[in-house]
Design a protein around this motif. Sequence first.
Motif, PDB file in Angstrom:
ATOM      1  N   THR A   8       0.796  -1.216   0.000  1.00 14.15           N
ATOM      2  CA  THR A   8       0.000   0.000   0.000  1.00 14.15           C
ATOM      3  C   THR A   8       0.834   1.275   0.000  1.00 14.15           C
ATOM      4  O   THR A   8       0.316   2.347  -0.246  1.00 14.15           O
ATOM      5  CB  THR A   8      -0.932   0.035   1.217  1.00 14.15           C
ATOM      6  OG1 THR A   8      -0.143   0.005   2.416  1.00 14.15           O
ATOM      7  CG2 THR A   8      -1.872  -1.157   1.210  1.00 14.15           C
ATOM      8  N   VAL A   9       2.122   1.173   0.304  1.00 15.28           N
ATOM      9  CA  VAL A   9       2.965   2.361   0.354  1.00 15.28           C
ATOM     10  C   VAL A   9       3.448   2.704  -1.046  1.00 15.28           C
ATOM     11  O   VAL A   9       4.149   1.928  -1.679  1.00 15.28           O
ATOM     12  CB  VAL A   9       4.173   2.154   1.284  1.00 15.28           C
ATOM     13  CG1 VAL A   9       5.033   3.409   1.296  1.00 15.28           C
ATOM     14  CG2 VAL A   9       3.717   1.812   2.678  1.00 15.28           C
ATOM     15  N   LEU A  10       3.055   3.867  -1.551  1.00 15.48           N
ATOM     16  CA  LEU A  10       3.529   4.344  -2.842  1.00 15.48           C
ATOM     17  C   LEU A  10       4.733   5.255  -2.625  1.00 15.48           C
ATOM     18  O   LEU A  10       4.794   5.983  -1.637  1.00 15.48           O
ATOM     19  CB  LEU A  10       2.418   5.111  -3.562  1.00 15.48           C
ATOM     20  CG  LEU A  10       1.173   4.285  -3.927  1.00 15.48           C
ATOM     21  CD1 LEU A  10       0.099   5.196  -4.517  1.00 15.48           C
ATOM     22  CD2 LEU A  10       1.524   3.178  -4.900  1.00 15.48           C
ATOM     23  N   PRO A  11       5.701   5.253  -3.529  1.00 13.40           N
ATOM     24  CA  PRO A  11       6.902   6.065  -3.351  1.00 13.40           C
ATOM     25  C   PRO A  11       6.602   7.560  -3.402  1.00 13.40           C
ATOM     26  O   PRO A  11       5.622   8.008  -4.027  1.00 13.40           O
ATOM     27  CB  PRO A  11       7.787   5.641  -4.529  1.00 13.40           C
ATOM     28  CG  PRO A  11       7.221   4.357  -5.022  1.00 13.40           C
ATOM     29  CD  PRO A  11       5.761   4.403  -4.728  1.00 13.40           C
ATOM     30  N   VAL A  12       7.455   8.326  -2.751  1.00 16.26           N
ATOM     31  CA  VAL A  12       7.386   9.779  -2.853  1.00 16.26           C
ATOM     32  C   VAL A  12       7.538  10.180  -4.314  1.00 16.26           C
ATOM     33  O   VAL A  12       8.358   9.626  -5.048  1.00 16.26           O
ATOM     34  CB  VAL A  12       8.493  10.430  -2.001  1.00 16.26           C
ATOM     35  CG1 VAL A  12       8.581  11.922  -2.273  1.00 16.26           C
ATOM     36  CG2 VAL A  12       8.247  10.177  -0.520  1.00 16.26           C
ATOM     37  N   GLY A  13       6.720  11.116  -4.764  1.00 11.62           N
ATOM     38  CA  GLY A  13       6.737  11.554  -6.152  1.00 11.62           C
ATOM     39  C   GLY A  13       5.695  10.898  -7.030  1.00 11.62           C
ATOM     40  O   GLY A  13       5.518  11.276  -8.194  1.00 11.62           O
ATOM     41  N   THR A  14       4.965   9.915  -6.467  1.00  8.87           N
ATOM     42  CA  THR A  14       3.945   9.215  -7.249  1.00  8.87           C
ATOM     43  C   THR A  14       2.709  10.105  -7.431  1.00  8.87           C
ATOM     44  O   THR A  14       2.180  10.646  -6.461  1.00  8.87           O
ATOM     45  CB  THR A  14       3.523   7.918  -6.548  1.00  8.87           C
ATOM     46  OG1 THR A  14       4.662   7.068  -6.401  1.00  8.87           O
ATOM     47  CG2 THR A  14       2.449   7.194  -7.349  1.00  8.87           C
ATOM     48  N   GLU A  61       0.338  17.191  -2.456  1.00  9.83           N
ATOM     49  CA  GLU A  61       0.309  18.537  -3.018  1.00  9.83           C
ATOM     50  C   GLU A  61      -0.399  18.496  -4.371  1.00  9.83           C
ATOM     51  O   GLU A  61      -0.039  17.705  -5.245  1.00  9.83           O
ATOM     52  CB  GLU A  61       1.718  19.103  -3.179  1.00  9.83           C
ATOM     53  CG  GLU A  61       2.415  19.373  -1.849  1.00  9.83           C
ATOM     54  CD  GLU A  61       3.775  20.007  -2.023  1.00  9.83           C
ATOM     55  OE1 GLU A  61       4.178  20.256  -3.190  1.00  9.83           O
ATOM     56  OE2 GLU A  61       4.452  20.263  -1.005  1.00  9.83           O
ATOM     57  N   ALA A  62      -1.437  19.330  -4.516  1.00  3.05           N
ATOM     58  CA  ALA A  62      -2.191  19.444  -5.768  1.00  3.05           C
ATOM     59  C   ALA A  62      -2.135  20.889  -6.242  1.00  3.05           C
ATOM     60  O   ALA A  62      -1.525  21.758  -5.601  1.00  3.05           O
ATOM     61  CB  ALA A  62      -3.626  18.995  -5.556  1.00  3.05           C
ATOM     62  N   ASP A  63      -2.774  21.163  -7.373  1.00  2.00           N
ATOM     63  CA  ASP A  63      -2.763  22.536  -7.900  1.00  2.00           C
ATOM     64  C   ASP A  63      -3.479  23.509  -6.968  1.00  2.00           C
ATOM     65  O   ASP A  63      -3.044  24.650  -6.791  1.00  2.00           O
ATOM     66  CB  ASP A  63      -3.430  22.560  -9.283  1.00  2.00           C
ATOM     67  CG  ASP A  63      -2.594  21.848 -10.327  1.00  2.00           C
ATOM     68  OD1 ASP A  63      -1.367  21.724 -10.116  1.00  2.00           O
ATOM     69  OD2 ASP A  63      -3.163  21.410 -11.342  1.00  2.00           O
ATOM     70  N   GLY A  96     -11.192  15.924  -5.912  1.00  2.00           N
ATOM     71  CA  GLY A  96     -11.572  15.977  -7.311  1.00  2.00           C
ATOM     72  C   GLY A  96     -10.440  16.382  -8.233  1.00  2.00           C
ATOM     73  O   GLY A  96     -10.680  16.963  -9.303  1.00  2.00           O
ATOM     74  N   GLU A  97      -9.210  16.057  -7.861  1.00  2.51           N
ATOM     75  CA  GLU A  97      -8.066  16.417  -8.704  1.00  2.51           C
ATOM     76  C   GLU A  97      -6.876  15.506  -8.409  1.00  2.51           C
ATOM     77  O   GLU A  97      -6.869  14.760  -7.424  1.00  2.51           O
ATOM     78  CB  GLU A  97      -7.669  17.877  -8.489  1.00  2.51           C
ATOM     79  CG  GLU A  97      -7.240  18.217  -7.075  1.00  2.51           C
ATOM     80  CD  GLU A  97      -6.829  19.666  -6.929  1.00  2.51           C
ATOM     81  OE1 GLU A  97      -6.335  20.242  -7.904  1.00  2.51           O
ATOM     82  OE2 GLU A  97      -7.001  20.231  -5.821  1.00  2.51           O
ATOM     83  N   ARG A  98      -5.900  15.617  -9.284  1.00  7.57           N
ATOM     84  CA  ARG A  98      -4.661  14.862  -9.114  1.00  7.57           C
ATOM     85  C   ARG A  98      -3.761  15.564  -8.095  1.00  7.57           C
ATOM     86  O   ARG A  98      -3.823  16.774  -7.912  1.00  7.57           O
ATOM     87  CB  ARG A  98      -3.917  14.734 -10.442  1.00  7.57           C
ATOM     88  CG  ARG A  98      -4.587  13.803 -11.449  1.00  7.57           C
ATOM     89  CD  ARG A  98      -4.011  14.013 -12.842  1.00  7.57           C
ATOM     90  NE  ARG A  98      -2.579  13.787 -12.886  1.00  7.57           N
ATOM     91  CZ  ARG A  98      -2.001  12.657 -13.305  1.00  7.57           C
ATOM     92  NH1 ARG A  98      -2.770  11.646 -13.692  1.00  7.57           N
ATOM     93  NH2 ARG A  98      -0.708  12.529 -13.350  1.00  7.57           N
ATOM     94  N   ALA A  99      -2.918  14.755  -7.433  1.00  4.71           N
ATOM     95  CA  ALA A  99      -1.936  15.296  -6.499  1.00  4.71           C
ATOM     96  C   ALA A  99      -0.675  14.445  -6.586  1.00  4.71           C
ATOM     97  O   ALA A  99      -0.665  13.391  -7.241  1.00  4.71           O
ATOM     98  CB  ALA A  99      -2.486  15.300  -5.083  1.00  4.71           C
TER      99      ALA A  99
END
Length: 304
Positions: free
Chosen positions: A249-255, A283-285, A263-266
């Motif tokens: 379940t752990v995704l790398p930093v920067g993924t 962090e998202a827009d 409602g957006e990508r981060a």
Amino acid sequence: MRVALVTAGARGLGRAVAEVLRDHGYTVAVTTRRADEGVRAWARADARHPEALVVPWDPLAPDAGPDPVEVVLDRLGRLDVLVNNAGPYVRDPVGVGETSDAMFDAMFLGNVTAPFRLIRRALPAMRAARYGRIVNVGFVGAGQAAGWAQHGAYAAAKAALASLTRTVALEEARWGITCNMVCPSDIKGAAKEAPQGEGPEPTGGDVAHVVRFLLDERSRFLTGQVVEVSFGPGWGPVPGSTTHPLAETVLPVGTPVWVPAWGERAVIRRTRQEAGEVWYWLEADQRQGELPARSVRRAPDPGP
């Protein structure tokens, strides 16, 4: 009276184990990296519960000062029990690809080499007495060489300690010496020193109870065992599982991830683990903040 040496016994789980052994009639010696801290921790003594012998010792510099086993044998005349509780751990998540040589070496020095040396030095006295109890401390999953994403060096070291545990058990059984491993779930803060059965969450006292059982004179046929002190969902995998529950379940930093609540990508900037759950700083827009891993999913490839 049996004599027990507990490494890192000034605070935390080691303190809980040492206090339980003292309360059950053992003469206790503890190691600590800071002698003043250990003396203060064990200053509350009375006639029924004498203070522990405090031995300064650092598992990351095991040859820098007096050897704890030799100190105990010299001061107390015998050594019946060795609990290898000390072992460095890096709480911040670090992937294998980002692990430095220094960090990897430290994990093995403190979690494998230092316990190995203490065991080797304790064996002659235990063999001469034809009696000994050794308990090493790991983490849930170490006995199955479980993977642990972002904590690979520590996990590998504890898996090696599990193998060493079983090997010592095989070799020393004829001398009346047992060697086992206790692998507790995550216990935090003041709960590490709390007595058994206090409060709704697991405590160091629960772990100490299992350790004491394995150290009992009547537990002579319990050896080579890796006992998982697991507290159910949120505190580690079910005993017998072969992978740590966080490994997938752990995704790398920067993924890049998709955050339905926003409602957006981060993008993942930091990760941490607490009570069996992974958290991401995102962090998202339009915004930033921390969310549990279960509330996001890997963002699809946007394509060319």
